[in-house]
Design a protein around this motif. Structure first.
Motif, PDB file in Angstrom:
ATOM      1  N   GLN A  62     -14.463   6.784  20.009  1.00 45.95           N
ATOM      2  CA  GLN A  62     -15.476   6.428  18.684  1.00 45.95           C
ATOM      3  C   GLN A  62     -16.784   5.886  19.378  1.00 45.95           C
ATOM      4  N   THR A  63     -16.764   5.455  20.372  1.00 41.73           N
ATOM      5  CA  THR A  63     -18.137   4.939  20.841  1.00 41.73           C
ATOM      6  C   THR A  63     -18.834   5.991  21.943  1.00 41.73           C
ATOM      7  N   THR A  64     -19.806   6.238  21.695  1.00 48.10           N
ATOM      8  CA  THR A  64     -20.659   7.128  22.636  1.00 48.10           C
ATOM      9  C   THR A  64     -21.664   6.438  23.594  1.00 48.10           C
ATOM     10  N   SER A  65     -22.003   5.310  23.065  1.00 47.23           N
ATOM     11  CA  SER A  65     -23.117   4.434  23.841  1.00 47.23           C
ATOM     12  C   SER A  65     -22.923   3.087  23.425  1.00 47.23           C
ATOM     13  N   LYS A 116     -24.264   3.957  13.132  1.00 49.02           N
ATOM     14  CA  LYS A 116     -22.796   4.063  13.140  1.00 49.02           C
ATOM     15  C   LYS A 116     -22.212   2.931  14.186  1.00 49.02           C
ATOM     16  N   ILE A 117     -21.803   1.776  13.600  1.00 45.06           N
ATOM     17  CA  ILE A 117     -21.266   0.733  14.406  1.00 45.06           C
ATOM     18  C   ILE A 117     -19.782   1.024  14.713  1.00 45.06           C
ATOM     19  N   ARG A 118     -19.359   1.554  15.991  1.00 46.95           N
ATOM     20  CA  ARG A 118     -18.082   1.717  16.264  1.00 46.95           C
ATOM     21  C   ARG A 118     -17.373   0.999  17.572  1.00 46.95           C
ATOM     22  N   GLY A 119     -16.464  -0.110  17.413  1.00 46.24           N
ATOM     23  CA  GLY A 119     -15.804  -0.767  18.383  1.00 46.24           C
ATOM     24  C   GLY A 119     -15.997  -2.041  18.290  1.00 46.24           C
ATOM     25  N   ILE A 120     -16.192  -3.033  19.630  1.00 47.70           N
ATOM     26  CA  ILE A 120     -15.968  -4.340  19.664  1.00 47.70           C
ATOM     27  C   ILE A 120     -17.371  -4.682  20.209  1.00 47.70           C
ATOM     28  N   ASP A 133     -24.543  -6.755  22.704  1.00 50.37           N
ATOM     29  CA  ASP A 133     -24.260  -5.353  23.023  1.00 50.37           C
ATOM     30  C   ASP A 133     -23.507  -4.690  21.980  1.00 50.37           C
ATOM     31  N   LEU A 134     -24.124  -3.653  21.450  1.00 50.83           N
ATOM     32  CA  LEU A 134     -23.433  -3.190  20.104  1.00 50.83           C
ATOM     33  C   LEU A 134     -22.860  -1.547  20.514  1.00 50.83           C
ATOM     34  N   PRO A 135     -21.678  -1.553  20.109  1.00 51.51           N
ATOM     35  CA  PRO A 135     -20.973  -0.080  20.403  1.00 51.51           C
ATOM     36  C   PRO A 135     -21.608   0.561  19.235  1.00 51.51           C
ATOM     37  N   ILE A 136     -22.005   1.807  19.561  1.00 56.17           N
ATOM     38  CA  ILE A 136     -22.166   2.848  18.381  1.00 56.17           C
ATOM     39  C   ILE A 136     -21.933   4.343  18.676  1.00 56.17           C
ATOM     40  N   LYS A 137     -21.922   4.991  17.732  1.00 58.68           N
ATOM     41  CA  LYS A 137     -21.450   6.432  17.582  1.00 58.68           C
ATOM     42  C   LYS A 137     -22.897   7.314  17.427  1.00 58.68           C
ATOM     43  N   LEU A 157     -16.659 -10.115  19.652  1.00 57.14           N
ATOM     44  CA  LEU A 157     -16.365 -10.060  18.361  1.00 57.14           C
ATOM     45  C   LEU A 157     -15.207  -9.222  18.009  1.00 57.14           C
ATOM     46  N   SER A 158     -14.877  -9.575  16.755  1.00 56.10           N
ATOM     47  CA  SER A 158     -13.571  -8.620  16.176  1.00 56.10           C
ATOM     48  C   SER A 158     -13.927  -7.135  15.902  1.00 56.10           C
ATOM     49  N   ALA A 159     -13.201  -6.300  16.180  1.00 57.61           N
ATOM     50  CA  ALA A 159     -13.423  -4.957  16.183  1.00 57.61           C
ATOM     51  C   ALA A 159     -14.002  -4.387  14.756  1.00 57.61           C
ATOM     52  N   VAL A 160     -14.948  -3.613  14.889  1.00 59.42           N
ATOM     53  CA  VAL A 160     -15.676  -3.223  13.540  1.00 59.42           C
ATOM     54  C   VAL A 160     -16.027  -1.692  13.492  1.00 59.42           C
ATOM     55  N   ASN A 161     -15.873  -1.232  12.267  1.00 60.54           N
ATOM     56  CA  ASN A 161     -16.269   0.275  12.144  1.00 60.54           C
ATOM     57  C   ASN A 161     -16.958   0.446  10.864  1.00 60.54           C
ATOM     58  N   TYR A 162     -18.145   0.524  10.912  1.00 62.82           N
ATOM     59  CA  TYR A 162     -19.104   0.350   9.880  1.00 62.82           C
ATOM     60  C   TYR A 162     -20.445   1.089   9.871  1.00 62.82           C
TER      61      TYR A 162
END
Length: 522
Positions: A334-337, A419-423, A518-522, A476-481
């Protein structure tokens, strides 16, 4: 005998049980094709476990599913699902674990006695019902989920598991990032006193936990009750394991499940949805249509009935608060970068720093350790639970965050959806800290008029032989938003949250330049 205590919680628990029974009464069609009976099952050491059995009326051999009830509830919890499953050709045995309601013994908190009890229930089920011993599953919500997954490590007759709102690492649930959880453990302890028999062991552990003493002993006790401790055994037994939970679970946050899922080599599936602990499954417990229970039924159909149309393994099902559900082949897919947002100097005119670009140095922000702000994780079960039904995250008005008590950093407003995807992970350089301390980081979606929706948060504490400078890396706690276009990603850091104990003495903590998100994004 249930302890004679008069309280609002005891009343609510009784009402909930009654609602479950009334709402779960089988339809005439189901009643005609199934039988229901209440039984006493001998557990380990002869302890009597109260249970009920719902089974097909027709002769034959059937797959069986054993349900262990949740913390504070009893074997009536699953009657709606049991009626439906029995009508579809399952033997369903639901039991109340030792120490709860009318079952004997003292609460074992998913310890060795509880696991021995589960095996005894399987023995009884095979001997007394039309169960095919080669097709047995175990499932439950919360406490029952933990017992079911742990049981699959010690009894290889369990061929499929559905763990709904359960835990894999009880140490992390109690002491995540060295921070004790206040509200969740307090509610668990209260429920044990009201409708259970805590016994000396649980009472001692909860007292030690609350007093922050004998920490290694409490951690050892919790490790024995963690499926992660027995991962090799679970992998060796190779049961099919489905894990379903909520993004905002304040008892068992999802990060521990993500780690466990990644190391699990059995047929597996992970599902995460909006809500708090056991909220996503709630409507299914009273017999209403429910995604989690549909997946659970499909999981057992696949692995206990060989139905290839059942719930598919090897998938990660993620349902955001504000977007369509997604299915991935792995958590990482789900995380591309990862995008780094540096924390910048706090502006004098609005008390806010810039979030974005490379981390800068030469600035600092001092936070008092004994003063809270409106930025907090809210109330256990309620604050995040609302999002399961409304699709809206809990919110505050950001201008109300006192800048003398918290650090606030806001990003530029992008012209496209993020698109925030991950931790998400926060790196903080601290100066002038005490030997012991705590802080809490919150990530918000800030709209154009100051409304800030809480996306995720986590506390962190530390303990060392001396004060001074230190580096904190906090997941932080995992998020999908989906952060809408024109909204600002906003980070708030303070030192007090009503969900948690803190390790702060009166004083202050200083966040310094060089810090970043550091923000995981799609």
């Amino acid at each position: 005998m249930v302890p004679r205590r008069s309280s609002l919680l005891a009343f609510l628990l009784s009402v909930l049980t009654a609602v479950l029974v009334i709402g779960a009464a089988p339809s005439p069609a189901h009643a005609a094709s199934t039988t229901t009976k209440f039984v006493d099952i001998p557990g380990d050491g002869g302890v009597v476990l109260k249970a009920n059995v719902v089974a097909p009326a027709a002769a034959g051999r059937y797959p069986a599913v054993v349900f262990s009830s949740s913390w504070g509830l009893n074997d009536l919890e699953y009657v709606a699902q049991a009626a439906s499953m029995a009508a579809a050709g399952y033997v369903v045995v639901s039991y109340t674990p030792r120490g709860w309601w009318a079952s004997g013994g003292a609460i074992d908190t998913a310890g060795p006695k509880d696991l021995a009890d589960l095996s005894k229930v399987l023995d009884w089920t095979i001997a007394n019902t039309p169960t095919d011993p080669a097709r047995i599953g175990a499932a439950g919500v919360s406490y029952g989920a933990g017992i079911s997954l742990l049981g699959s490590a010690f009894d290889n007759r369990i061929r499929a598991v559905a763990m709904l709102s359960g835990w894999t690492d009880l140490v992390a649930s109690l002491y995540a990032d060295q921070t004790r959880h206040l509200q969740s453990t307090g509610l668990l302890g209260l429920a044990a006193q009201l409708v259970g028999h805590p016994g000396t062991e649980l009472t001692t552990m909860l007292d030690d936990f609350s007093a922050d003493r004998n920490v290694p002993k409490v951690m050892d006790w919790a490790k024995v009750r963690s499926a992660a401790t027995y991962l090799d055994r679970i992998n060796a037994n190779n049961p099919a394991v489905m894990i379903a939970n909520s993004w905002g679970d304040t008892f068992f946050p999802p990060n521990q499940l993500v780690d466990f899922y990644g190391r699990l080599t059995t047929p597996k599936r992970l599902e995460l949805r909006p809500g708090d602990h056991a909220i996503a499954e709630l409507t299914g417990l009273v017999g209403l249509p429910n995604e989690v229970w549909a997946s659970t039924r499909g999981w057992f159909d696949r692995y206990l009935k060989n139905d290839t149309a059942g719930t598919a393994p090897g998938k990660v099902y993620l349902k955001p608060d504000n977007a369509s559900a997604e299915i991935w082949d792995s958590w990482a897919a789900q995380t591309t970068s990862t995008r780094r947002y540096g924390l910048g100097e706090i502006r004098w005119y609005d008390g806010t720093g810039r979030l974005g670009g490379s981390p800068t140095t030469g600035w600092s922000k001092t936070l008092p350790t004994d003063l809270d702000t409106v930025a907090n994780g809210g109330v256990v079960l309620l604050t995040n639970g609302v999002s399961a039904f409304t699709g809206r995250r809990p919110s505050i008005w950001l201008p109300f965050v006192d800048r003398t008590r918290a650090g606030v950093w806001a990003a530029d407003r992008p012209s496209t959806v993020t698109k925030i995807r991950g931790i998400p992970k926060v790196h903080l350089d601290l100066t002038g800290t005490a030997a012991d301390g705590s802080l809490v980081a919150y990530l918000y979606d800030l709209d154009s008029v100051g409304n800030a929706a809480l996306l995720t948060h986590n506390p962190v504490s530390w303990s060392s032989s001396g004060g001074g400078s230190r580096t904190i890396d906090l997941s932080l706690s995992a998020v999908n938003y989906d952060l809408p276009a024109g909204h600002s990603l906003t980070l708030v850091i303070d030192t007090v949250d009503p969900l948690y104990y803190d390790a702060n003495d009166p004083g202050s903590i200083t966040v310094a330049g060089g810090s970043y998100l550091d923000l995981p994004i799609k």
